[in-house]
Design a protein around this motif. Structure first.
Motif, PDB file in Angstrom:
ATOM      1  N   ALA A  80       6.173 -29.843  -0.369  1.00 41.49           N
ATOM      2  CA  ALA A  80       5.612 -30.405   0.865  1.00 41.49           C
ATOM      3  C   ALA A  80       4.121 -30.666   0.780  1.00 41.49           C
ATOM      4  CB  ALA A  80       5.888 -29.457   2.046  1.00 41.49           C
ATOM      5  N   ARG A  81       3.459 -30.089  -0.220  1.00 40.53           N
ATOM      6  CA  ARG A  81       2.012 -30.190  -0.298  1.00 40.53           C
ATOM      7  C   ARG A  81       1.594 -31.605  -0.668  1.00 40.53           C
ATOM      8  NH1 ARG A  81       0.472 -26.076  -4.204  1.00 40.53           N
ATOM      9  NH2 ARG A  81       1.071 -24.710  -2.504  1.00 40.53           N
ATOM     10  N   ILE A 141      -5.925 -28.010   3.642  1.00 39.80           N
ATOM     11  CA  ILE A 141      -6.014 -26.648   4.160  1.00 39.80           C
ATOM     12  C   ILE A 141      -5.108 -26.483   5.379  1.00 39.80           C
ATOM     13  CG2 ILE A 141      -7.553 -24.970   5.231  1.00 39.80           C
ATOM     14  CD1 ILE A 141      -9.792 -26.071   3.486  1.00 39.80           C
ATOM     15  N   GLY A 142      -5.154 -27.428   6.301  1.00 37.62           N
ATOM     16  CA  GLY A 142      -4.321 -27.319   7.494  1.00 37.62           C
ATOM     17  C   GLY A 142      -2.844 -27.316   7.180  1.00 37.62           C
ATOM     18  N   ARG A 143      -2.393 -28.148   6.233  1.00 34.47           N
ATOM     19  CA  ARG A 143      -0.977 -28.225   5.904  1.00 34.47           C
ATOM     20  C   ARG A 143      -0.495 -26.933   5.266  1.00 34.47           C
ATOM     21  NH1 ARG A 143       2.648 -32.194   5.610  1.00 34.47           N
ATOM     22  NH2 ARG A 143       1.079 -33.742   6.069  1.00 34.47           N
ATOM     23  N   ARG A 144      -1.283 -26.369   4.371  1.00 34.19           N
ATOM     24  CA  ARG A 144      -0.863 -25.143   3.696  1.00 34.19           C
ATOM     25  C   ARG A 144      -0.851 -23.959   4.654  1.00 34.19           C
ATOM     26  NH1 ARG A 144      -4.084 -25.143  -1.958  1.00 34.19           N
ATOM     27  NH2 ARG A 144      -2.716 -23.381  -2.394  1.00 34.19           N
ATOM     28  N   LEU A 145      -1.768 -23.925   5.602  1.00 36.03           N
ATOM     29  CA  LEU A 145      -1.739 -22.872   6.604  1.00 36.03           C
ATOM     30  C   LEU A 145      -0.477 -22.960   7.451  1.00 36.03           C
ATOM     31  CD1 LEU A 145      -5.422 -22.798   7.899  1.00 36.03           C
ATOM     32  CD2 LEU A 145      -4.240 -20.976   6.719  1.00 36.03           C
ATOM     33  N   SER A 146      -0.018 -24.168   7.734  1.00 36.69           N
ATOM     34  CA  SER A 146       1.175 -24.334   8.562  1.00 36.69           C
ATOM     35  C   SER A 146       2.401 -23.735   7.903  1.00 36.69           C
ATOM     36  CB  SER A 146       1.418 -25.828   8.831  1.00 36.69           C
ATOM     37  OG  SER A 146       0.376 -26.354   9.609  1.00 36.69           O
ATOM     38  N   VAL A 147       2.425 -23.710   6.584  1.00 38.23           N
ATOM     39  CA  VAL A 147       3.563 -23.149   5.873  1.00 38.23           C
ATOM     40  C   VAL A 147       3.404 -21.649   5.708  1.00 38.23           C
ATOM     41  CG1 VAL A 147       4.879 -23.210   3.731  1.00 38.23           C
ATOM     42  CG2 VAL A 147       3.988 -25.318   4.701  1.00 38.23           C
ATOM     43  N   VAL A 148       2.199 -21.196   5.341  1.00 38.33           N
ATOM     44  CA  VAL A 148       1.979 -19.784   5.052  1.00 38.33           C
ATOM     45  C   VAL A 148       2.042 -18.947   6.325  1.00 38.33           C
ATOM     46  CG1 VAL A 148       0.321 -18.115   4.149  1.00 38.33           C
ATOM     47  CG2 VAL A 148       0.651 -20.289   2.979  1.00 38.33           C
ATOM     48  N   SER A 149       1.417 -19.413   7.395  1.00 36.50           N
ATOM     49  CA  SER A 149       1.390 -18.661   8.646  1.00 36.50           C
ATOM     50  C   SER A 149       2.540 -19.112   9.541  1.00 36.50           C
ATOM     51  CB  SER A 149       0.051 -18.891   9.355  1.00 36.50           C
ATOM     52  OG  SER A 149       0.047 -18.238  10.610  1.00 36.50           O
ATOM     53  N   PRO A 150       3.588 -18.310   9.714  1.00 32.00           N
ATOM     54  CA  PRO A 150       4.757 -18.780  10.464  1.00 32.00           C
ATOM     55  C   PRO A 150       4.478 -19.034  11.939  1.00 32.00           C
ATOM     56  CG  PRO A 150       4.973 -16.451   9.947  1.00 32.00           C
ATOM     57  CD  PRO A 150       3.791 -16.948   9.193  1.00 32.00           C
ATOM     58  N   ILE A 151       3.588 -18.263  12.547  1.00 29.84           N
ATOM     59  CA  ILE A 151       3.317 -18.458  13.966  1.00 29.84           C
ATOM     60  C   ILE A 151       2.635 -19.800  14.182  1.00 29.84           C
ATOM     61  CG2 ILE A 151       2.214 -17.504  16.018  1.00 29.84           C
ATOM     62  CD1 ILE A 151       4.519 -15.831  14.841  1.00 29.84           C
ATOM     63  N   GLU A 222     -11.824 -29.645  -5.129  1.00 29.87           N
ATOM     64  CA  GLU A 222     -11.138 -29.600  -3.835  1.00 29.87           C
ATOM     65  C   GLU A 222      -9.972 -28.622  -3.852  1.00 29.87           C
ATOM     66  OE1 GLU A 222     -11.821 -33.957  -1.871  1.00 29.87           O
ATOM     67  OE2 GLU A 222     -10.273 -33.760  -3.380  1.00 29.87           O
ATOM     68  N   ALA A 223      -9.176 -28.652  -4.938  1.00 28.83           N
ATOM     69  CA  ALA A 223      -8.050 -27.721  -5.038  1.00 28.83           C
ATOM     70  C   ALA A 223      -8.550 -26.288  -5.114  1.00 28.83           C
ATOM     71  CB  ALA A 223      -7.207 -28.058  -6.267  1.00 28.83           C
ATOM     72  N   TRP A 224      -9.689 -26.105  -5.789  1.00 23.83           N
ATOM     73  CA  TRP A 224     -10.230 -24.749  -5.911  1.00 23.83           C
ATOM     74  C   TRP A 224     -10.647 -24.204  -4.546  1.00 23.83           C
ATOM     75  CZ3 TRP A 224     -15.344 -23.146  -4.969  1.00 23.83           C
ATOM     76  CH2 TRP A 224     -15.599 -21.817  -5.307  1.00 23.83           C
ATOM     77  N   ILE A 225     -11.359 -25.026  -3.754  1.00 29.23           N
ATOM     78  CA  ILE A 225     -11.775 -24.577  -2.425  1.00 29.23           C
ATOM     79  C   ILE A 225     -10.552 -24.291  -1.553  1.00 29.23           C
ATOM     80  CG2 ILE A 225     -12.902 -25.317  -0.293  1.00 29.23           C
ATOM     81  CD1 ILE A 225     -14.962 -26.743  -1.929  1.00 29.23           C
ATOM     82  N   SER A 226      -9.567 -25.186  -1.587  1.00 30.21           N
ATOM     83  CA  SER A 226      -8.355 -24.967  -0.794  1.00 30.21           C
ATOM     84  C   SER A 226      -7.650 -23.686  -1.211  1.00 30.21           C
ATOM     85  CB  SER A 226      -7.406 -26.164  -0.958  1.00 30.21           C
ATOM     86  OG  SER A 226      -7.982 -27.329  -0.456  1.00 30.21           O
ATOM     87  N   GLY A 227      -7.515 -23.469  -2.542  1.00 28.88           N
ATOM     88  CA  GLY A 227      -6.814 -22.290  -3.027  1.00 28.88           C
ATOM     89  C   GLY A 227      -7.513 -21.000  -2.661  1.00 28.88           C
ATOM     90  N   VAL A 232      -6.907 -16.436   2.429  1.00 28.33           N
ATOM     91  CA  VAL A 232      -7.564 -15.496   3.342  1.00 28.33           C
ATOM     92  C   VAL A 232      -7.506 -15.993   4.785  1.00 28.33           C
ATOM     93  CG1 VAL A 232      -9.082 -14.477   1.615  1.00 28.33           C
ATOM     94  CG2 VAL A 232      -9.801 -16.557   2.763  1.00 28.33           C
ATOM     95  N   PHE A 233      -7.614 -17.299   4.995  1.00 25.91           N
ATOM     96  CA  PHE A 233      -7.501 -17.811   6.357  1.00 25.91           C
ATOM     97  C   PHE A 233      -6.100 -17.564   6.917  1.00 25.91           C
ATOM     98  CE2 PHE A 233     -11.067 -21.225   6.786  1.00 25.91           C
ATOM     99  CZ  PHE A 233     -12.011 -20.238   6.559  1.00 25.91           C
ATOM    100  N   ALA A 234      -5.077 -17.801   6.087  1.00 27.84           N
ATOM    101  CA  ALA A 234      -3.695 -17.615   6.547  1.00 27.84           C
ATOM    102  C   ALA A 234      -3.413 -16.159   6.886  1.00 27.84           C
ATOM    103  CB  ALA A 234      -2.725 -18.101   5.476  1.00 27.84           C
ATOM    104  N   GLU A 235      -3.900 -15.238   6.055  1.00 23.14           N
ATOM    105  CA  GLU A 235      -3.673 -13.818   6.323  1.00 23.14           C
ATOM    106  C   GLU A 235      -4.350 -13.388   7.622  1.00 23.14           C
ATOM    107  OE1 GLU A 235      -5.145 -11.896   2.873  1.00 23.14           O
ATOM    108  OE2 GLU A 235      -3.371 -12.315   1.646  1.00 23.14           O
TER     109      GLU A 235
END
Length: 417
Positions: A80-81, A141-151, A222-227, A232-235
């Motif tokens: 999905a990324r 960043i927003g898309r990956r947070l949507s997957v990692v953080s279920p809420i 860009e991938a490094w900053i996102s990774g 940490v943002f998702a947690e």
């Protein structure tokens, strides 16, 4: 004993190359789980206790299922990324912004960003010297947070440009009544409104890299900053959306007062007790889940999800209905969620474990019930001076959250009442 040792818990295999292979491994583990749990229940019925070997095997299979589900989720996330810097993703201004941001990250060259943002009359340049990241990185960043953080993926997400979102909510409608043809028509009551306030709080991360790493042309900055940032943002977000106290962070739905469903009122979450402290009831264990489902109004049930952590889900997997069928079912296909009594299950590790008085299971329409507020833009401040030879990247985001509809979420309390 020989039959029990012949089939051991499924091994965690190497990462499958396709979602289909990962899904097949997961279903194989689930079949082994059902077979072993049926044996355990038979032992309890015959000897009033389960064999320690069977119990250990159950635990191993449960752990294996969790690991295989995690691998499956990772493959879904990878598929999905969106790719960064894809051709046709934006016009010349987007490419120019991306190149200027690259120069800023690698060499601290601010001239390009200053020229672009001044030309665009952007509000992104603040007195602190921060700059909005390029749109591609922000989207990633927003898309990956949507997957990692279920809420976050279940809730309503609003983008705002200010510090606070104020939302009116009608807690009761206008009054009406039946009248005779010639009877008087007195004035009826007005709708009652409540104002809900959702302030955005600052979430930050400060990853570091050596200048040599930044100078290496092979590194995808860009991938490094996102990774670095997304984990940490998702947690932090995941924890805050569940149990945050609202002080310098979003307010989680479990931080609101919970009252028995029979005495529910606006501003509280209604709970349904299991009837046993720190456990499901000894008989009719799954009845509390049925009660939680039908505590919701029909309009909310259509889009409802169960939310629990993996330990609670492991306990729920063992429950059967009156006809001996497992009430928890694995995903119907790769990329879909497991279901409980026909409703999707979202696994949130920040939900509490089962304990006396714990609110370990939530059920509701989180899109109607919970609101996540994002202030537009992720900001990056480059600091090559404070931690030589490392370059620090002070990355911030403003996010808030809270319950917007107290009717739409119910919780299960592991207590007598």
């Amino acid at each position: 004993m020989s039959d029990m040792t012949a089939k051991t818990a499924p091994e965690i295999k190497a990462v499958p190359e396709t979602m289909t292979a990962a899904f097949d491994d997961f279903m194989e583990a689930f079949e082994a789980f059902k077979e072993t749990n049926d044996r355990r229940l038979g032992e309890i019925e015959a000897k009033f206790s389960d064999d320690v070997v069977t119990r250990d095997k159950m635990d191993r299979i449960n752990r294996a299922m969790d690991e295989q589900k995690k691998l499956l989720d990772q493959l879904v996330l990878k598929k999905a990324r969106p790719p960064l810097g894809r051709s046709g993703a934006g016009g010349p201004d987007t490419a120019e912004h991306k190149a200027a941001f690259e120069n800023y990250i690698r060499r601290g060259d601010e001239a390009g960003l200053r020229e672009i943002e001044a030309k665009a009359m952007s509000v992104g340049t603040g007195a602190d010297g921060g700059y909005l990241v390029p749109p591609e990185t922000d989207t990633e960043i927003g898309r990956r947070l949507s997957v990692v953080s279920p809420i976050r993926s279940l809730a309503t997400v609003r983008q705002v440009s200010g510090a606070v979102l104020k939302k009116p909510f009608s807690t009761s409608g206008m009054a009406s009544g039946w009248v005779a043809e010639t009877a008087a028509r007195p004035q009826t009551g007005n709708a009652q409104l409540a104002e809900l306030t959702f302030p955005t709080m600052e979430l930050y991360a400060m990853p570091a890299a050596t200048q040599a790493l930044l100078d290496d042309a092979a590194v995808d900055i860009e991938a490094w900053i996102s990774g670095e940032v997304d984990t940490v943002f998702a947690e932090q977000e995941g924890t805050a959306f569940v149990s945050g106290d609202g002080t310098n962070k979003p307010k989680g739905f479990l931080a609101y007062s919970a009252v028995a469903e029979s005495s529910w009122s606006w501003g509280n979450l209604g709970y349904i007790p299991t009837g046993a402290a720190g456990a499901f009831a000894a008989s009719g264990a799954s009845d509390v889940l049925v009660d939680a489902i039908y505590a919701l109004k029909a309009g909310y049930r259509r889009n409802a999800n169960f939310v629990m952590n993996r330990k609670t889900q492991a306990a729920v997997r063992k429950l059967k209905d009156a006809d001996g069928r497992y009430i928890w079912q694995p995903p119907a296909a790769a990329g879909q969620a497991a279901t409980l009594m026909g409703f999707p299950v979202a696994e949130a590790e920040d939900m509490p474990d089962i304990a006396a008085g714990s609110l370990s299971i939530a059920f509701g329409d989180f899109r109607a019930g919970y609101l996540v507020v994002d202030r537009t833009g992720v900001r990056v401040l480059r600091d090559p001076y404070s931690a030589k030879p490392y370059v620090l990247f002070y990355t911030t985001k403003r996010v808030g959250g809270g319950v917007q509809n107290f009717e739409a979420i119910k919780v299960v309390k592991f207590g007598v009442s």
